[in-house]
Scaffold this active site. Structure first.
Site, PDB file in Angstrom:
ATOM      1  N   ARG A 204      -2.182  -1.805 -18.201  1.00  0.00           N
ATOM      2  CA  ARG A 204      -3.459  -1.092 -18.125  1.00  0.00           C
ATOM      3  C   ARG A 204      -3.366  -0.043 -17.041  1.00  0.00           C
ATOM      4  O   ARG A 204      -3.171  -0.366 -15.866  1.00  0.00           O
ATOM      5  CB  ARG A 204      -4.603  -2.044 -17.787  1.00  0.00           C
ATOM      6  CG  ARG A 204      -4.889  -3.071 -18.841  1.00  0.00           C
ATOM      7  CD  ARG A 204      -6.283  -3.636 -18.673  1.00  0.00           C
ATOM      8  NE  ARG A 204      -7.220  -2.862 -19.435  1.00  0.00           N
ATOM      9  CZ  ARG A 204      -7.430  -3.031 -20.736  1.00  0.00           C
ATOM     10  NH1 ARG A 204      -6.778  -3.941 -21.407  1.00  0.00           N
ATOM     11  NH2 ARG A 204      -8.300  -2.285 -21.380  1.00  0.00           N
TER      12      ARG A 204
ATOM     13  N   ASP B 129      -6.892  14.381 -24.660  1.00  0.00           N
ATOM     14  CA  ASP B 129      -6.945  12.965 -24.278  1.00  0.00           C
ATOM     15  C   ASP B 129      -6.386  12.165 -25.452  1.00  0.00           C
ATOM     16  O   ASP B 129      -7.072  11.893 -26.432  1.00  0.00           O
ATOM     17  CB  ASP B 129      -8.387  12.579 -23.973  1.00  0.00           C
ATOM     18  CG  ASP B 129      -8.542  11.096 -23.625  1.00  0.00           C
ATOM     19  OD1 ASP B 129      -7.566  10.341 -23.771  1.00  0.00           O
ATOM     20  OD2 ASP B 129      -9.652  10.713 -23.219  1.00  0.00           O
TER      21      ASP B 129
ATOM     22  N   TYR C 125       0.844  -1.200   0.000  1.00  0.00           N
ATOM     23  CA  TYR C 125       0.000   0.000   0.000  1.00  0.00           C
ATOM     24  C   TYR C 125       0.871   1.239   0.000  1.00  0.00           C
ATOM     25  O   TYR C 125       1.829   1.323   0.755  1.00  0.00           O
ATOM     26  CB  TYR C 125      -0.929   0.023   1.224  1.00  0.00           C
ATOM     27  CG  TYR C 125      -2.370  -0.071   0.793  1.00  0.00           C
ATOM     28  CD1 TYR C 125      -2.973   1.010   0.148  1.00  0.00           C
ATOM     29  CD2 TYR C 125      -3.105  -1.233   0.956  1.00  0.00           C
ATOM     30  CE1 TYR C 125      -4.276   0.927  -0.311  1.00  0.00           C
ATOM     31  CE2 TYR C 125      -4.411  -1.321   0.504  1.00  0.00           C
ATOM     32  CZ  TYR C 125      -4.999  -0.238  -0.134  1.00  0.00           C
ATOM     33  OH  TYR C 125      -6.271  -0.326  -0.598  1.00  0.00           O
TER      34      TYR C 125
ATOM     35  N   THR D 180      -4.139   6.867 -21.618  1.00  0.00           N
ATOM     36  CA  THR D 180      -4.069   5.520 -21.069  1.00  0.00           C
ATOM     37  C   THR D 180      -2.680   5.000 -21.417  1.00  0.00           C
ATOM     38  O   THR D 180      -2.010   5.518 -22.307  1.00  0.00           O
ATOM     39  CB  THR D 180      -5.134   4.596 -21.699  1.00  0.00           C
ATOM     40  OG1 THR D 180      -5.033   4.701 -23.119  1.00  0.00           O
ATOM     41  CG2 THR D 180      -6.535   4.987 -21.271  1.00  0.00           C
TER      42      THR D 180
ATOM     43  N   LYS E  11      -2.667   1.313 -24.643  1.00  0.00           N
ATOM     44  CA  LYS E  11      -3.055   1.289 -26.057  1.00  0.00           C
ATOM     45  C   LYS E  11      -1.784   1.394 -26.915  1.00  0.00           C
ATOM     46  O   LYS E  11      -0.909   0.551 -26.778  1.00  0.00           O
ATOM     47  CB  LYS E  11      -4.095   2.370 -26.308  1.00  0.00           C
ATOM     48  CG  LYS E  11      -5.377   2.074 -25.510  1.00  0.00           C
ATOM     49  CD  LYS E  11      -6.452   3.116 -25.634  1.00  0.00           C
ATOM     50  CE  LYS E  11      -7.593   2.785 -24.682  1.00  0.00           C
ATOM     51  NZ  LYS E  11      -8.587   3.856 -24.609  1.00  0.00           N
TER      52      LYS E  11
ATOM     53  N   GLU F 264      -0.512   4.764  -0.404  1.00  0.00           N
ATOM     54  CA  GLU F 264      -1.341   5.978  -0.548  1.00  0.00           C
ATOM     55  C   GLU F 264      -0.489   7.219  -0.347  1.00  0.00           C
ATOM     56  O   GLU F 264       0.300   7.296   0.590  1.00  0.00           O
ATOM     57  CB  GLU F 264      -2.491   5.954   0.462  1.00  0.00           C
ATOM     58  CG  GLU F 264      -3.619   5.053   0.013  1.00  0.00           C
ATOM     59  CD  GLU F 264      -4.835   5.117   0.934  1.00  0.00           C
ATOM     60  OE1 GLU F 264      -4.880   5.998   1.813  1.00  0.00           O
ATOM     61  OE2 GLU F 264      -5.728   4.279   0.757  1.00  0.00           O
TER      62      GLU F 264
HETATM   63  C1  LIG Z   1      -9.615   4.176 -23.775  1.00  0.00           C
HETATM   64  C2  LIG Z   1      -9.936   5.594 -23.592  1.00  0.00           C
HETATM   65  C3  LIG Z   1     -10.329   6.107 -22.351  1.00  0.00           C
HETATM   66  C4  LIG Z   1     -10.648   5.252 -21.151  1.00  0.00           C
HETATM   67  O1  LIG Z   1      -9.703   4.389 -20.754  1.00  0.00           O
HETATM   68  P1  LIG Z   1     -10.055   3.133 -19.820  1.00  0.00           P
HETATM   69  O2  LIG Z   1      -8.712   2.704 -19.398  1.00  0.00           O
HETATM   70  O3  LIG Z   1     -10.789   2.171 -20.668  1.00  0.00           O
HETATM   71  O4  LIG Z   1     -10.888   3.644 -18.685  1.00  0.00           O
HETATM   72  C5  LIG Z   1     -10.514   7.478 -22.245  1.00  0.00           C
HETATM   73  N1  LIG Z   1     -10.361   8.280 -23.298  1.00  0.00           N
HETATM   74  C6  LIG Z   1     -10.016   7.813 -24.518  1.00  0.00           C
HETATM   75  C7  LIG Z   1      -9.853   8.764 -25.642  1.00  0.00           C
HETATM   76  C8  LIG Z   1      -9.807   6.465 -24.707  1.00  0.00           C
HETATM   77  O5  LIG Z   1      -9.489   6.013 -25.923  1.00  0.00           O
END
Ligand SMILES: *Cc1c(COP(=O)(O)O)cnc(C)c1O
Length: 443
Positions: free
Chosen positions: A232, A197, A51, A223, A226, A53
């Site tokens: 993740r 994003d 942990y 994220t 990807k 935090e």
């Molecule tokens: C995948 C994605 C998210 C969310 O990610 P998670 O890990 O699935 O919660 C947010 N914004 C965009 C543009 C994404 O492609």
């Protein structure tokens, strides 16, 4: 995957089956990828026992001497990679990361301007009614033009009319490069924060295949699982632009994560992000990013040459959306299912001006990150394009009934027939023969 216990555990057996499926099939879901063995290794380490935090040097629990070093390494590497002054690597995933950014920048009821889900935006960009971002905040949404590109006149109009606190520039099913410079100009006109994003395109940004948001956005979220090819999770970066506007912005983001929205960070994930960031600095990563877009272009060209239509006519990134509307409304569900039977998995998706519905859409979203990570190149893309075209030709002769009840019955029957369909089965054999010659991850 080794099963070390004397008794074969059911979960281990399922993991082995999933590994087999990933190897035998061709994965074209653009948000998916495969991690390197190095990232995979640290994910199952003892770091997840701890942990932690708080933040390095300021924890609520003792015993974090080493964890602090791990998190500092991850933060420093991401800072270096993107040339940003402030990074938080603790978000559990992309969705909570976006909420944390909104939590730091807005009060409940303030206005958020984002891209419509149906036009390629993400749920967390203010999708109304059913999401947190669409209910805690006053969500206003922009869309795309007939050519599937962002309608910047609409963005500007909505911005001036609704005075958003935050404008989000980001997407999940948009095949073109996002112009962060244009977004920033509009944000400045109405004194809004610009949040980029880049979850889908991070790897492309690092590899120089996509415009970087860093010179323009105040906050950048991505994220890490990807195109970045890490575990993740997610990372939030505050840029020089953001720090110049509010020197406390980094601390505000940290506070929005904990105590705002989260408890203890997932340290093994943090370690994975540190490794992925170091790997992303290697020249091989730039090569990978270039191959991702070259493969997407080859896949798009291969399909177009066979008469498959694409939203916006093609791609500038790692993804494209097959547009089936000319063949009939709502065919995405049956084609995605048939592709899966044929050994190629993707996801159904809405197209701009969708004539079907979100659950029975007329598009299929496909992308090249995973197949590129596996080592496939443009020759394989041409082959995959041909398989996809064959599946579409074979399965769109039957129209989806308009009546909902008839539609359900039709799809149930369609799926039953697809499973044993000779054409789909024979494509699957070809797919497996090719796919199994590639590992899941290759530099
Ligand atoms: C995948 C994605 C998210 C969310 O990610 P998670 O890990 O699935 O919660 C947010 N914004 C965009 C543009 C994404 O492609």
């Amino acid at each position: 995957m080794q099963n070390k216990s004397p008794q074969r555990d059911e979960i281990v057996s399922l993991i082995t089956q999933e590994e087999d499926r990933q190897i035998k099939m061709i994965g074209l879901i653009p948000s998916e990828n495969a991690v390197s063995p190095e990232v995979s290794e640290v994910l199952s380490s003892c770091l997840s026992n701890k942990y932690a935090e708080g933040y390095p040097g300021k924890r609520y629990y003792e015993g974090n001497q080493i964890i602090d070093k791990v998190e500092n390494l991850a933060r420093d590497r991401v800072k270096e990679l993107f040339s940003v002054p402030y990074v938080n690597v603790q978000p559990y995933s992309g969705s909570p990361a976006n909420l944390a950014i909104y939590f730091a920048l807005m009060q409940p009821g303030d206005t958020l301007l984002g891209l419509k889900l149906a036009n390629g935006g993400h749920l967390t960009h203010g999708h109304p009614k059913v999401t947190g971002s669409g209910t805690f905040y006053n969500s206003v949404q922009y869309g795309v033009l007939a050519d599937a590109r962002i309608d910047f006149d609409e963005v500007r109009e909505l911005a001036h009319k609704h005075k958003p606190k935050v404008i989000v520039a980001g997407n999940t099913a948009y095949p073109f490069e996002l112009d962060f410079k244009k977004f920033r100009a509009i944000a400045d006109e109405v004194d809004a924060w610009l949040v980029a994003d880049i979850s889908h395109v991070t790897g492309l940004v690092i590899g120089g295949e996509h415009m970087s948001p860093v010179p323009f956005a105040h906050v950048v979220m991505s994220t890490t699982h990807k195109t970045f090819r890490g575990p993740r999770g997610a990372m939030i970066m505050v840029t020089d632009e953001g720090m110049a506007r509010d020197p406390k912005l980094g601390k505000k983001i940290d506070a929005a994560i904990i105590p705002g929205l989260q408890g203890g960070p997932h340290n093994a994930t943090t370690a994975g992000i540190a490794i992925a960031a170091a790997q992303a600095m290697r020249p091989e990563f730039t090569q990978y990013a270039k191959r991702v877009t070259a493969n997407a272009t080859a896949l798009a060209e291969g399909m177009l040459a066979r008469g498959v239509q694409l939203v916006g006519g093609g791609t500038e990134t790692h993804l494209m959306v097959i547009d089936l509307t000319r063949l009939g409304a709502g065919l995405g569900t049956q084609v995605a299912y048939a592709l899966d039977v044929a050994g190629i998995y993707a996801n159904k998706n809405t197209v701009p001006n969708e004539p079907g519905s979100p659950f029975y859409p007329s598009g299929i979203r496909i992308g090249t990150p995973l197949v590129t990570t596996r080592g496939m190149n443009t020759a394989e893309m041409k082959q995959i394009a041909e398989w996809i075209a064959r599946v579409i030709e074979h399965t769109t002769t039957e129209q989806l009934p308009k009546d909902l009840k008839a539609r359900r019955a039709f799809l149930k029957d369609f799926k039953k027939r697809a499973k044993t369909d000779k054409v789909l089965r024979s494509i699957r054999e070809e797919v497996e023969a090719m796919a199994t010659t590639f590992p899941l991850f290759k530099w």
